[in-house]
Scaffold this motif. Structure first.
Motif, mmCIF file in Angstrom:
data_model
loop_
_atom_site.group_PDB
_atom_site.id
_atom_site.type_symbol
_atom_site.label_atom_id
_atom_site.label_comp_id
_atom_site.label_asym_id
_atom_site.label_seq_id
_atom_site.Cartn_x
_atom_site.Cartn_y
_atom_site.Cartn_z
ATOM 1 N N GLY A 165 -17.975 3.396 25.289
ATOM 2 C CA GLY A 165 -19.430 3.526 25.233
ATOM 3 C C GLY A 165 -19.888 3.454 23.782
ATOM 4 O O GLY A 165 -19.098 3.202 22.880
ATOM 5 N N ILE A 166 -21.158 3.724 23.540
ATOM 6 C CA ILE A 166 -21.744 3.571 22.205
ATOM 7 C C ILE A 166 -21.591 4.825 21.336
ATOM 8 O O ILE A 166 -21.791 4.788 20.115
ATOM 9 C CB ILE A 166 -23.250 3.177 22.327
ATOM 10 C CG1 ILE A 166 -23.860 2.806 20.946
ATOM 11 C CG2 ILE A 166 -24.067 4.306 22.970
ATOM 12 C CD1 ILE A 166 -23.213 1.649 20.247
ATOM 13 N N MET A 167 -21.224 5.953 21.923
ATOM 14 C CA MET A 167 -21.300 7.230 21.206
ATOM 15 C C MET A 167 -20.530 7.243 19.883
ATOM 16 O O MET A 167 -21.047 7.710 18.860
ATOM 17 C CB MET A 167 -20.786 8.365 22.097
ATOM 18 C CG MET A 167 -20.686 9.682 21.352
ATOM 19 S SD MET A 167 -20.216 11.056 22.398
ATOM 20 C CE MET A 167 -18.503 10.710 22.729
ATOM 21 N N ASP A 168 -19.300 6.748 19.878
ATOM 22 C CA ASP A 168 -18.452 6.896 18.692
ATOM 23 C C ASP A 168 -19.053 6.184 17.486
ATOM 24 O O ASP A 168 -19.195 6.756 16.407
ATOM 25 C CB ASP A 168 -17.047 6.338 18.973
ATOM 26 C CG ASP A 168 -16.343 7.097 20.081
ATOM 27 O OD1 ASP A 168 -16.868 8.154 20.499
ATOM 28 O OD2 ASP A 168 -15.290 6.640 20.538
ATOM 29 N N GLN A 169 -19.399 4.913 17.687
ATOM 30 C CA GLN A 169 -19.939 4.141 16.578
ATOM 31 C C GLN A 169 -21.315 4.662 16.160
ATOM 32 O O GLN A 169 -21.628 4.730 14.970
ATOM 33 C CB GLN A 169 -20.047 2.654 16.965
ATOM 34 C CG GLN A 169 -18.716 1.944 17.140
ATOM 35 C CD GLN A 169 -18.031 2.231 18.459
ATOM 36 O OE1 GLN A 169 -18.603 2.854 19.351
ATOM 37 N NE2 GLN A 169 -16.802 1.790 18.598
ATOM 38 N N PHE A 170 -22.128 5.041 17.130
ATOM 39 C CA PHE A 170 -23.487 5.508 16.849
ATOM 40 C C PHE A 170 -23.443 6.762 15.971
ATOM 41 O O PHE A 170 -24.152 6.863 14.971
ATOM 42 C CB PHE A 170 -24.217 5.803 18.162
ATOM 43 C CG PHE A 170 -25.712 5.842 18.038
ATOM 44 C CD1 PHE A 170 -26.476 4.742 18.386
ATOM 45 C CD2 PHE A 170 -26.373 6.976 17.584
ATOM 46 C CE1 PHE A 170 -27.865 4.769 18.274
ATOM 47 C CE2 PHE A 170 -27.754 7.012 17.461
ATOM 48 C CZ PHE A 170 -28.501 5.898 17.817
ATOM 49 N N SER A 171 -22.587 7.714 16.339
ATOM 50 C CA SER A 171 -22.547 8.960 15.575
ATOM 51 C C SER A 171 -21.907 8.752 14.209
ATOM 52 O O SER A 171 -22.285 9.406 13.231
ATOM 53 C CB SER A 171 -21.848 10.075 16.351
ATOM 54 O OG SER A 171 -20.786 9.578 17.107
ATOM 55 N N SER A 172 -20.940 7.832 14.122
ATOM 56 C CA SER A 172 -20.315 7.543 12.831
ATOM 57 C C SER A 172 -21.345 6.983 11.844
ATOM 58 O O SER A 172 -21.350 7.347 10.665
ATOM 59 C CB SER A 172 -19.162 6.548 13.010
ATOM 60 O OG SER A 172 -18.452 6.390 11.807
ATOM 61 N N VAL A 173 -22.232 6.127 12.330
ATOM 62 C CA VAL A 173 -23.230 5.492 11.455
ATOM 63 C C VAL A 173 -24.451 6.382 11.236
ATOM 64 O O VAL A 173 -24.965 6.504 10.125
ATOM 65 C CB VAL A 173 -23.691 4.128 12.054
ATOM 66 C CG1 VAL A 173 -24.801 3.512 11.221
ATOM 67 C CG2 VAL A 173 -22.519 3.159 12.144
ATOM 68 N N MET A 174 -24.922 7.033 12.287
ATOM 69 C CA MET A 174 -26.244 7.672 12.260
ATOM 70 C C MET A 174 -26.201 9.180 12.002
ATOM 71 O O MET A 174 -27.230 9.846 12.005
ATOM 72 C CB MET A 174 -26.961 7.433 13.597
ATOM 73 C CG MET A 174 -27.102 5.968 13.990
ATOM 74 S SD MET A 174 -28.206 5.066 12.918
ATOM 75 C CE MET A 174 -29.781 5.726 13.435
ATOM 76 N N GLY A 175 -25.012 9.727 11.792
ATOM 77 C CA GLY A 175 -24.885 11.169 11.602
ATOM 78 C C GLY A 175 -25.676 11.711 10.419
ATOM 79 O O GLY A 175 -25.940 11.003 9.445
ATOM 80 N N LYS A 176 -26.065 12.988 10.513
ATOM 81 C CA LYS A 176 -26.738 13.685 9.407
ATOM 82 C C LYS A 176 -26.112 15.060 9.243
ATOM 83 O O LYS A 176 -25.745 15.698 10.241
ATOM 84 C CB LYS A 176 -28.235 13.878 9.713
ATOM 85 C CG LYS A 176 -29.078 12.642 9.515
ATOM 86 C CD LYS A 176 -30.550 13.008 9.670
ATOM 87 C CE LYS A 176 -31.428 11.759 9.585
ATOM 88 N NZ LYS A 176 -32.853 12.094 9.722
ATOM 89 N N GLU A 177 -26.053 15.522 8.019
ATOM 90 C CA GLU A 177 -25.474 16.832 7.737
ATOM 91 C C GLU A 177 -26.205 17.930 8.517
ATOM 92 O O GLU A 177 -27.442 17.964 8.550
ATOM 93 C CB GLU A 177 -25.568 17.124 6.231
ATOM 94 C CG GLU A 177 -24.741 18.304 5.808
ATOM 95 C CD GLU A 177 -24.710 18.486 4.301
ATOM 96 O OE1 GLU A 177 -24.148 19.497 3.884
ATOM 97 O OE2 GLU A 177 -25.252 17.638 3.576
ATOM 98 N N ASP A 178 -25.428 18.801 9.170
ATOM 99 C CA ASP A 178 -25.962 19.947 9.929
ATOM 100 C C ASP A 178 -26.909 19.548 11.061
ATOM 101 O O ASP A 178 -27.778 20.320 11.461
ATOM 102 C CB ASP A 178 -26.658 20.954 8.994
ATOM 103 C CG ASP A 178 -25.670 21.615 8.044
ATOM 104 O OD1 ASP A 178 -24.494 21.752 8.433
ATOM 105 O OD2 ASP A 178 -26.060 21.965 6.915
ATOM 106 N N LYS A 179 -26.748 18.335 11.581
ATOM 107 C CA LYS A 179 -27.555 17.885 12.734
ATOM 108 C C LYS A 179 -26.620 17.288 13.782
ATOM 109 O O LYS A 179 -25.641 16.608 13.439
ATOM 110 C CB LYS A 179 -28.546 16.784 12.334
ATOM 111 C CG LYS A 179 -29.499 17.137 11.201
ATOM 112 C CD LYS A 179 -30.738 17.826 11.714
ATOM 113 C CE LYS A 179 -31.730 18.059 10.589
ATOM 114 N NZ LYS A 179 -32.820 18.941 11.006
ATOM 115 N N VAL A 180 -26.951 17.539 15.042
ATOM 116 C CA VAL A 180 -26.300 16.782 16.120
ATOM 117 C C VAL A 180 -27.307 15.738 16.618
ATOM 118 O O VAL A 180 -28.510 15.875 16.401
ATOM 119 C CB VAL A 180 -25.840 17.685 17.289
ATOM 120 C CG1 VAL A 180 -24.752 18.636 16.835
ATOM 121 C CG2 VAL A 180 -27.005 18.448 17.886
ATOM 122 N N ILE A 181 -26.789 14.692 17.226
ATOM 123 C CA ILE A 181 -27.663 13.611 17.702
ATOM 124 C C ILE A 181 -27.623 13.598 19.226
ATOM 125 O O ILE A 181 -26.545 13.430 19.813
ATOM 126 C CB ILE A 181 -27.197 12.219 17.218
ATOM 127 C CG1 ILE A 181 -26.680 12.257 15.781
ATOM 128 C CG2 ILE A 181 -28.316 11.197 17.366
ATOM 129 C CD1 ILE A 181 -25.972 10.981 15.357
#
Length: 388
Positions: A170-186
């Protein structure tokens, strides 16, 4: 820890190519707080990037040839950028080839690069080192050749590269790797790719991963079987409730009313999917309210569902979670990822971590004769350029 990795990577680059890198890229692994096995069921997931990364050093090679070196594997390969991309037996190189293939498919213009990379993401522990590899390499190409690819499209192209390699993720792995932010969940809507950030205020708690250090061979076949069972389940639901288009539109009662029309396994998988989609929404509420114990309770419920209804746990993972559940200092624990091995993700009150690590590692070794691996993680930024 990351500073040492960056130094090691850039030093190796300078020694190998005799120049300083033009770009240094940091691309993280990821965790998923809750929302397991529902990315392919039109659900929502709640991942975050972490402070375990792959560090890449790049320069243009000023030719059509790329030389890529994996420091940790003591391995490298050269590739002509205008040649047709084909899969090889050397698995890690296929992720890079997949990225180049995606860039060519989309008509981007680029040349060869010299690239070295090194990682502190534990491989095989479900922290998505392959997504970090794809997205980090893509990010570097984007920066070097001014390709103007948007972050979301980097994630999508990374996913397509993984599909090309033969893993239908699915898209989750790549999405979170690119779009992550410190102290935030997506919170990602896996159907529309709409996303919102939620504060992960874990000030009084530590996020610790306990790696079971086992990988049961069922993983690939069971994953495909679960997908088929879910497809069968939603087809039965649609047939009986024509207004429903996916598990997210469905209530537990509607699934329960169809118990006699599904096989036992299809029923259990469908019920898990509906419950887990609801748990993600409740987890976001808990985070928004700063109610970490409520989030932890949901994590325990997810593990129970993954173990009993989705049946993707194993004795080792169940033992870790069952042991931690008895500890007042552990507010939440569950298996994370595909299952049949890999890690549990755990929220532990600060001040109690070392005691719990030591006790659990001892008990785990006594029970299974296996060393427990332990990773402390923090929620961190997504793929980015490093500037000294």
């Amino acid at each position: 820890m990351n500073a040492i990795l960056i130094q090691k990577t850039t030093d190796f680059f300078e020694k190998t190519f005799g120049s300083k890198p033009e770009r240094v890229v940091l691309s993280p692994g990821r965790i998923n707080i809750i929302g397991e096995h529902i990315d392919y069921n039109d659900g929502y997931v709640l991942p975050a990037a972490i402070d375990k990364i792959i560090c890449f050093a790049f320069e243009k090679s000023n030719s059509n040839t790329s030389k890529i070196i994996a420091i940790d594997l003591d391995d490298s390969f050269e590739i002509e950028m205008n040649s047709s991309m084909e899969l090889t037996d050397n698995v890690w190189t296929n992720y890079i080839r997949g990225v180049i293939h995606q860039l060519k498919l989309k008509g981007f213009e680029f040349e060869g690069v010299n690239c070295v990379f090194s990682s502190n993401i534990p491989t095989g522990s479900g922290l998505s080192s392959s997504a970090a590899l794809e997205c980090g390499f893509l990010f570097g190409m984007n920066e070097l050749f001014d390709l103007n690819i948007k972050p979301v499209d980097i994630a999508l192209m990374g996913q397509s590269a993984e599909h090309w390699v033969g893993i239908n993720c699915g898209i989750m792995d790549q999405f979170s790797s690119v779009m992550g932010k410190e102290d935030k969940v997506i919170k990602i809507d896996c159907r529309t790719l709409e996303y919102t950030y939620h504060d992960a205020n874990f000030t009084d708690y530590s996020l610790i991963l306990f790696d079971s250090n086992v990988k049961h061979s069922l993983m690939t076949s069971a994953y495909n079987e679960r997908r088929q069972q879910c497809e069968e389940g939603i087809a039965t639901i649609k047939k009986n409730f024509p207004k429903i288009t996916s598990f997210r539109d469905c209530t537990e009662n509607q699934v329960i009313s169809l118990k006699d029309k599904m096989s036992k396994d299809v029923f259990k998988r469908s019920l898990f999917a509906v419950k887990e989609i609801k748990r993600v929404a409740l987890a976001c509420e808990a985070l928004d309210n700063g109610d970490i114990p409520a989030l932890g309770k949901l994590m325990f419920e997810t593990h129970e569902g993954l173990s009993k209804d989705y049946e993707v746990s194993c004795a080792e993972l169940d033992m870790i979670v069952d042991t931690l559940k008895k500890e007042e200092a552990v507010v939440g624990a569950r298996l994370m990822g595909g299952g049949f091995g890999g890690c549990t993700i755990n929220l532990i009150k600060k001040g109690e971590e070392e005691r719990i690590k030591s006790q659990l590692a001892g008990l785990y070794f006594d029970t299974f004769g296996i060393e427990l691996k332990i990773y402390d993680v923090k929620i961190s930024n997504g793929t980015s350029l490093y500037t000294a």
